[in-house]
Design an enzyme around this catalytic site. Structure first.
Site, PDB file in Angstrom:
ATOM      1  N   SER A  98      96.283  28.407   6.707  1.00  0.00           N
ATOM      2  CA  SER A  98      94.967  28.758   7.542  1.00  0.00           C
ATOM      3  C   SER A  98      95.294  28.962   8.991  1.00  0.00           C
ATOM      4  CB  SER A  98      93.883  28.452   6.990  1.00  0.00           C
ATOM      5  OG  SER A  98      93.536  27.070   7.525  1.00  0.00           O
TER       6      SER A  98
ATOM      7  N   LYS B 175      83.824  25.790   7.568  1.00  0.00           N
ATOM      8  CA  LYS B 175      84.715  26.310   9.096  1.00  0.00           C
ATOM      9  C   LYS B 175      83.480  26.965   9.952  1.00  0.00           C
ATOM     10  CE  LYS B 175      89.320  26.761   7.071  1.00  0.00           C
ATOM     11  NZ  LYS B 175      90.466  27.707   6.695  1.00  0.00           N
TER      12      LYS B 175
END
Ligand SMILES: [Ca+2]
Ligand SMILES: [Ca+2]
Ligand SMILES: [Ca+2]
Ligand SMILES: [Ca+2]
Ligand SMILES: [Ca+2]
Ligand SMILES: [Ca+2]
Ligand SMILES: [Ca+2]
Ligand SMILES: [Ca+2]
Ligand SMILES: [Ca+2]
Ligand SMILES: [Ca+2]
Ligand SMILES: [Ca+2]
Ligand SMILES: [Ca+2]
Lengths: 213, 213, 213, 213, 213, 213
Positions: F95, F138
């Site tokens: 990611s 996140k």
């Protein structure tokens, strides 16, 4: 049994602070250069994280060679060896980052290291200093060994404030955020007595290079 | 069954002292050079710490080539091999550091090694000698083998003082703190009978190099 | 089922003696050279100790090339491969040291190997031959295979004396202490029938090299 | 489901015989060359022993290039890849040695491989063929696949004699002791229809090389 | 959630078919070239067998560069990277062989890949296509993703015939035995809209090379 | 304790979003360049998948150097180091792909990174952005750290829509499908205050290269 190294006339020897199972300890970072091809050798049973710290410190130095007054050709014409005694004791973690960087800067510039100073802190590639653990034990070890000044990340100030101040009355502290501050404090402006003379190939003539961007 | 090597007419053979499960032992460090590209080969089932000691000793030598009278070009035009018999016996630890350094210095300078001398001690990159363990067992083994002089770190003096002096009355001890002292004691000033002649490429002309710092 | 190799007209094939779980055995060391860059290839499922023996033997050869009549340029212009059949049988230990050294010397000098000879012994970097184990089993295997002469370390003489002499009445023994003695016994003075012609680059002119020390 | 490859117009494809848990099998060794630097690539999930067989076969070829009519420069100007399908099946052991050697010789010389031939045997560095196991299973598999001729080590003759002869009445056997015999049988004298043209750098002029010994 | 890639205007993107624990899946093979030295990089958590497939496909391409219209100098002046998303999913097996080969051929020739086509099959070094497993699951996944044409080994025809034909009525199948057939079907004759211009060093003059055999 | 980096005057520092056992976190990607040979160094205890992401991002950059305004010679004349503090914390997964790519593009072009922006997404070799997990955690971490804009794969839009909108009212989102879109958003058009001047060898003259295809 650990002794402080406080001879400012050899470049590249800097005192770090380690935190081990048996408590805090000082450790000496040693650097040496010899004519070669830019190979980096690390020894002293260093773990992965510590090796990466060394590589990160070296990249910082290479990327900031001009401002530190280092001729970039030294990085490819000399080999760098960093050793941390005792050779049989495994060592790891990021907290020797700024100590290794100071050692490297001293050996490449031949500048003196300030005597009776020690330091602990992680270094990042952009030259930031990050806080590390085990501060109390490290400080007490430094004190016992005769260290007079200590460089720490400003985020470690709270760890110092928690220590009984009578234990650390002989120590002065420098709180920093950047590598640049570390080097300003730890390295003296002058070179060691018999500085190495680097032998380098002539630079290519201007007609053979161009600058872009 | 171990024999002492006491022929001072071959460069690079030096007696070290090891401490094993079956007690103290002498071991011979052998070095040889051959035309090549500066490759270092280590053999004799050496462990990580011992290999790092060898590399550290070699870096010390390279960084101090001038003062030791070694032409720096030898390091890149000759390959160095260090072997410690017996080949099938695993060996490790930092205590052969000064022995390997003495062996390397002898082979690169072609200076004779003093006969009947043995040594044990860790070497650091800045040329400091650190104390090691197992002194009593090592000394007794050296005595049995016919060694007459022993070089040790000054911090190991207390270990000698604890030995029953009647056992060691035929031995004389040299206590040192630096590699420089080790080499002054262990190497004779003259070269071996038929010293190797190193074949080296001509140095670059002055116009092609520059010295900085 | 093992057969003795006794054709003295191919360089580099030498009979060694191994000691395995099923008793003593002979093994053939094969060497070959081909134009290349000095790469050493070892095959036959050799263990670490055996590989180090090969490397030590090769370093000995390189360091003593002049006295053995080998042009040093061969070491960098030809690749050396040492193989020990059978390829699927793991082999280890230092006792093939002198056999590998003899094989290498034969291939680099193109000298014939004496037929019906076998040998076992560890080699050190300075050319000393060290004793090895399993002597009785190895000798009986050599005898069964038709070997007539055997080279051993002088320290293995006592192992031979313990064998029932009627078993070994057809064998003659050479006890040695140095590699030099091994080669004097095992290699014939002349070259094989069709010796390899080594193609080498011209040596640099004298003006481009200098000799020091 | 394994099919025999019997097209003699592509160089480097040779049929070997393997012995697996599910019985005997044929396997095809494929070789290819492409302009490069002499790199050897092995694929098909080959084990250590099989890789060493390939390397040994290649060293044999390099050392005997002249007599096989191969220009030695091909070994450094072309990369060799040997692949053994099926790619996901692990394979090991020394018995593909002579098959790989035949495949390599065919690709480097561009000579045709005899159709309907298969082989099994270990190769040594001096070109000797050694016997291998699983002969009965391998032979029956070859027979089922349509193989007509089989090359084996002469020491495997006894294994053939133990097979019920009615099973193998369509097969002819070649018993050999050396690689030279293998190649004489398995390779046809002529080249494949469109042989590769090797592009090679000009040889150095005579004035720049010398031959010694 | 997997989407079909059907843009024929970027070279090197080809749809493969994988068989995983959760059933059949499509996967995209991506290739890219950049100026370099001929280094091959593989990413996407590829296992050993899949890596060997890639290397085998590349060797095929190098050995057949002329007939595919690829200038052999591209292989040494450009680096090739093959990536298979998703980056965190481990992938293995030989069945992406022909897909990787098609991707590589497209990127080196800059030819368009036919849209709505997918393929699965092992590749061998001589350009043969071998059958693979999991056909039913792969085909159903391709169908769901919108694939219109599928390339398979002719030996996988029986696996297609076992599928209920109503599920696959929108798919057309190509059964092949060789890589050459795969490329004829999967690559369009023309180049992508903005083909890469390869920058290559001038070929050596004829006087400096020779062709042999 | 994590702080946002929002100084747009150093090239190569970009904020990523990570998802760890203790929840979401921001992480800073640092890049630096120094004169060298094109070596890529990755540090910060990165796992295999993350390292492959970095290599994939770099290949994308090399293959698209022209359109990004990067002189291809920089890739071979400078070494790139990417470090992700904290140095002792293991990190893995795909990611950070677009964050590393943005960092690299900034350092090679010396363009400013937009302040107060963060991003998360996998990158593929053809420049596609793939969705990643842990979005909610996140985003909340980014919000706490003072991030104002976030770049995500358009396939992650549904994850944002599931978050209570009051938590993220100060954040603006950019949904993208390609790397090109990421760079258009995250990099400002101008260079940092004191851009690096790349020192490059002169390009070969036109007469020495040719373009093909
Ligand atoms: Ca680790
Ligand atoms: Ca400053
Ligand atoms: Ca270890
Ligand atoms: Ca002195
Ligand atoms: Ca071992
Ligand atoms: Ca002699
Ligand atoms: Ca193995
Ligand atoms: Ca013949
Ligand atoms: Ca595997
Ligand atoms: Ca065609
Ligand atoms: Ca992994
Ligand atoms: Ca754009």
């Amino acid at each position: 049994d650990k002794e402080l190294y406080a001879d400012d006339d050899i470049a590249g020897i800097v005192t770090g602070l380690a935190w081990t199972q048996v408590g805090g300890e000082i450790l000496l970072i040693e650097s040496s250069l010899s004519r070669g091809k830019g190979v980096l050798t690390l020894s002293g049973q260093l773990g992965d994280v510590m090796k990466e710290s060394a590589v990160t410190a070296l990249s910082y130095l290479k990327a900031h060679a001009d401002e530190l007054g280092i001729d970039y050709r030294v990085f490819t014409c000399y080999d760098l060896h960093i050793h941390i005694p005792a050779g049989a004791v495994p060592k790891d973690g990021p907290s020797a980052g700024i100590t290794m960087l100071t050692s490297m800067t001293s050996i490449y510039t031949q500048r003196k290291v300030k005597p009776y100073i020690a330091m602990t802190g992680e270094v990042t590639l952009r030259g930031k200093v990050l806080p590390v653990g085990g501060i109390k034990e490290k400080i007490l070890a430094a004190n016992r060994a005769g260290v007079k000044e200590i460089i720490l990340c400003s985020k470690n100030r709270k760890d110092i404030e928690e220590i009984n101040q009578s234990y650390i009355k002989d120590l002065s502290f420098h709180y920093v955020d950047t590598v640049d501050q570390v080097l300003d404090i730890a390295l003296l402006p002058g070179q060691v007595g018999k500085p190495m003379k680097f032998v380098l190939p002539e630079e290519k003539e201007q007609s053979e290079v161009e600058k872009v961007y």
